[in-house]
Motif scaffolding. Structure first.
Motif, PDB file in Angstrom:
ATOM      1  N   PHE A  30       0.897  -1.064   0.044  1.00  0.00           N
ATOM      2  CA  PHE A  30       0.069   0.075  -0.066  1.00  0.00           C
ATOM      3  C   PHE A  30       0.967   1.286  -0.053  1.00  0.00           C
ATOM      4  CE2 PHE A  30       0.290  -1.073   4.552  1.00  0.00           C
ATOM      5  CZ  PHE A  30       0.731  -0.046   5.138  1.00  0.00           C
ATOM      6  N   PHE A  31       2.142   1.235   0.556  1.00  0.00           N
ATOM      7  CA  PHE A  31       2.847   2.508   0.703  1.00  0.00           C
ATOM      8  C   PHE A  31       3.215   3.049  -1.027  1.00  0.00           C
ATOM      9  CE2 PHE A  31       4.715   0.720   4.589  1.00  0.00           C
ATOM     10  CZ  PHE A  31       4.116   1.628   5.329  1.00  0.00           C
ATOM     11  N   TYR A  32       3.531   1.823  -1.723  1.00  0.00           N
ATOM     12  CA  TYR A  32       3.942   2.245  -3.291  1.00  0.00           C
ATOM     13  C   TYR A  32       2.410   2.072  -4.056  1.00  0.00           C
ATOM     14  CZ  TYR A  32       7.731   0.516  -0.551  1.00  0.00           C
ATOM     15  OH  TYR A  32       8.931   0.440   0.431  1.00  0.00           O
ATOM     16  N   ALA A  33       1.643   1.308  -3.851  1.00  0.00           N
ATOM     17  CA  ALA A  33       0.557   1.248  -4.920  1.00  0.00           C
ATOM     18  C   ALA A  33      -0.413   2.284  -4.565  1.00  0.00           C
ATOM     19  CB  ALA A  33      -0.145   0.028  -4.651  1.00  0.00           C
ATOM     20  N   ASP A  34      -0.710   2.380  -3.328  1.00  0.00           N
ATOM     21  CA  ASP A  34      -1.951   3.446  -2.763  1.00  0.00           C
ATOM     22  C   ASP A  34      -1.406   4.775  -2.279  1.00  0.00           C
ATOM     23  OD1 ASP A  34      -3.578   1.262  -3.132  1.00  0.00           O
ATOM     24  OD2 ASP A  34      -3.529   0.852  -0.936  1.00  0.00           O
ATOM     25  N   TRP A  35      -0.285   4.803  -1.551  1.00  0.00           N
ATOM     26  CA  TRP A  35       0.219   6.330  -1.021  1.00  0.00           C
ATOM     27  C   TRP A  35       1.401   6.722  -1.920  1.00  0.00           C
ATOM     28  CZ3 TRP A  35       0.401   4.969   4.698  1.00  0.00           C
ATOM     29  CH2 TRP A  35      -0.960   4.756   5.359  1.00  0.00           C
ATOM     30  N   GLN A  36       1.441   6.166  -3.105  1.00  0.00           N
ATOM     31  CA  GLN A  36       2.462   6.782  -4.200  1.00  0.00           C
ATOM     32  C   GLN A  36       4.135   7.004  -3.666  1.00  0.00           C
ATOM     33  OE1 GLN A  36       0.459  10.169  -5.932  1.00  0.00           O
ATOM     34  NE2 GLN A  36      -1.356   9.158  -5.573  1.00  0.00           N
ATOM     35  N   VAL A  37       4.042   6.194  -2.764  1.00  0.00           N
ATOM     36  CA  VAL A  37       5.734   6.079  -2.440  1.00  0.00           C
ATOM     37  C   VAL A  37       6.475   5.620  -3.669  1.00  0.00           C
ATOM     38  CG1 VAL A  37       7.720   5.324  -0.851  1.00  0.00           C
ATOM     39  CG2 VAL A  37       5.470   6.127   0.243  1.00  0.00           C
ATOM     40  N   PRO A  38       7.611   6.304  -4.134  1.00  0.00           N
ATOM     41  CA  PRO A  38       8.203   5.768  -5.566  1.00  0.00           C
ATOM     42  C   PRO A  38       8.618   4.377  -5.097  1.00  0.00           C
ATOM     43  CG  PRO A  38       8.959   7.981  -5.108  1.00  0.00           C
ATOM     44  CD  PRO A  38       8.315   7.652  -3.909  1.00  0.00           C
ATOM     45  N   ASP A  39       8.428   3.492  -5.841  1.00  0.00           N
ATOM     46  CA  ASP A  39       8.923   1.911  -5.856  1.00  0.00           C
ATOM     47  C   ASP A  39      10.023   1.762  -6.477  1.00  0.00           C
ATOM     48  OD1 ASP A  39       9.002  -0.521  -5.158  1.00  0.00           O
ATOM     49  OD2 ASP A  39       7.314  -1.158  -6.266  1.00  0.00           O
ATOM     50  N   THR A  40      11.140   2.538  -5.612  1.00  0.00           N
ATOM     51  CA  THR A  40      12.586   2.722  -6.285  1.00  0.00           C
ATOM     52  C   THR A  40      13.269   2.158  -5.193  1.00  0.00           C
ATOM     53  OG1 THR A  40      12.891   4.899  -5.495  1.00  0.00           O
ATOM     54  CG2 THR A  40      12.368   4.629  -7.930  1.00  0.00           C
ATOM     55  N   VAL A  41      14.953   1.912  -5.357  1.00  0.00           N
ATOM     56  CA  VAL A  41      15.779   1.660  -4.353  1.00  0.00           C
ATOM     57  C   VAL A  41      15.613   2.826  -3.369  1.00  0.00           C
ATOM     58  CG1 VAL A  41      18.221   1.495  -3.748  1.00  0.00           C
ATOM     59  CG2 VAL A  41      17.185   0.453  -5.843  1.00  0.00           C
ATOM     60  N   THR A  42      15.573   4.119  -3.717  1.00  0.00           N
ATOM     61  CA  THR A  42      15.271   5.269  -2.728  1.00  0.00           C
ATOM     62  C   THR A  42      14.076   5.066  -2.001  1.00  0.00           C
ATOM     63  OG1 THR A  42      16.820   6.706  -4.310  1.00  0.00           O
ATOM     64  CG2 THR A  42      15.625   7.641  -2.775  1.00  0.00           C
ATOM     65  N   GLY A  43      12.996   5.153  -2.596  1.00  0.00           N
ATOM     66  CA  GLY A  43      11.665   5.079  -2.068  1.00  0.00           C
ATOM     67  C   GLY A  43      11.688   3.933  -0.853  1.00  0.00           C
ATOM     68  N   ARG A  44      12.316   2.731  -1.010  1.00  0.00           N
ATOM     69  CA  ARG A  44      12.454   1.708  -0.199  1.00  0.00           C
ATOM     70  C   ARG A  44      13.220   1.857   0.832  1.00  0.00           C
ATOM     71  NH1 ARG A  44       9.943  -3.359  -1.766  1.00  0.00           N
ATOM     72  NH2 ARG A  44       8.579  -3.034  -3.684  1.00  0.00           N
ATOM     73  N   PHE A  45      14.428   2.591   0.802  1.00  0.00           N
ATOM     74  CA  PHE A  45      15.191   3.142   1.748  1.00  0.00           C
ATOM     75  C   PHE A  45      14.595   4.046   2.750  1.00  0.00           C
ATOM     76  CE2 PHE A  45      17.981   6.615   3.117  1.00  0.00           C
ATOM     77  CZ  PHE A  45      19.177   5.938   3.969  1.00  0.00           C
TER      78      PHE A  45
END
Length: 175
Positions: A30-45
């Protein structure tokens, strides 16, 4: 703290359990799909960093072994980042510079969110998230992440520090 990467391994089973719980929570779809956190190395960090910051906020006022425990989780976090960078092909010369930059980013984020959260200032927290996670964007997704962080902070505050340092940290489901 970056120099602590070269110290003796202080990670114990509870340290690994807490770090693994943080990583698992940070990977929630949900962080990435719903809340638009970039699903990248940086976003995961960034998501791991936010959850690490919540842990450090919880343990900062406790007496006893919390400082050593927090340091051990921090050390494990950056050893994992070191390993990840090497797996992505970053060379031996580049890894220390990237780790130092990541450490600076982490401590800046920790300070900024702690200041906003200590004041229970949702607008300030949203501004921090917009600037650091969302590249300046705003909207309902930023508000949702800020509300989530406040809820997690409250949920962690209700958990005994002894349980957390024994490896039993619980994150709440997102609302």
């Amino acid at each position: 703290m970056i120099l602590s990467l070269f110290r003796k391994n202080t990670a114990t089973e509870p340290v690994y359990a807490v770090y693994n719980a943080i990583v698992a929570q940070s990977r929630q779809r949900f962080f990435y799909a719903d809340w638009q956190v970039p699903d990248t190395v940086t976003g995961r960090f960034d998501m791991i960093s936010l959850h690490m910051a919540l842990l450090f906020r919880r343990l900062r006022a406790e007496q006893g072994g919390q400082k050593a425990f927090s340091q051990a989780v921090f050390d494990l976090f950056f050893k994992d980042m070191d390993r990840s960078l090497r797996e992505m092909g970053v060379g031996d010369i580049g890894v220390p510079k990237k780790i130092q930059k990541m450490g600076n980013i982490f401590f800046g984020l920790l300070a900024a969110i702690s200041e906003a959260m200590d004041r229970r200032d949702a607008a300030a927290l949203e501004a921090v998230l917009s600037r650091n996670i969302y590249d300046g964007a705003s909207g309902a997704h930023v508000q949702a992440l800020a509300a989530y962080l406040f809820a997690q902070d409250d949920a962690l505050a209700a958990q005994p520090a002894e349980s957390i340092m024994a490896g039993a940290v619980q994150f709440e489901a997102a609302a």
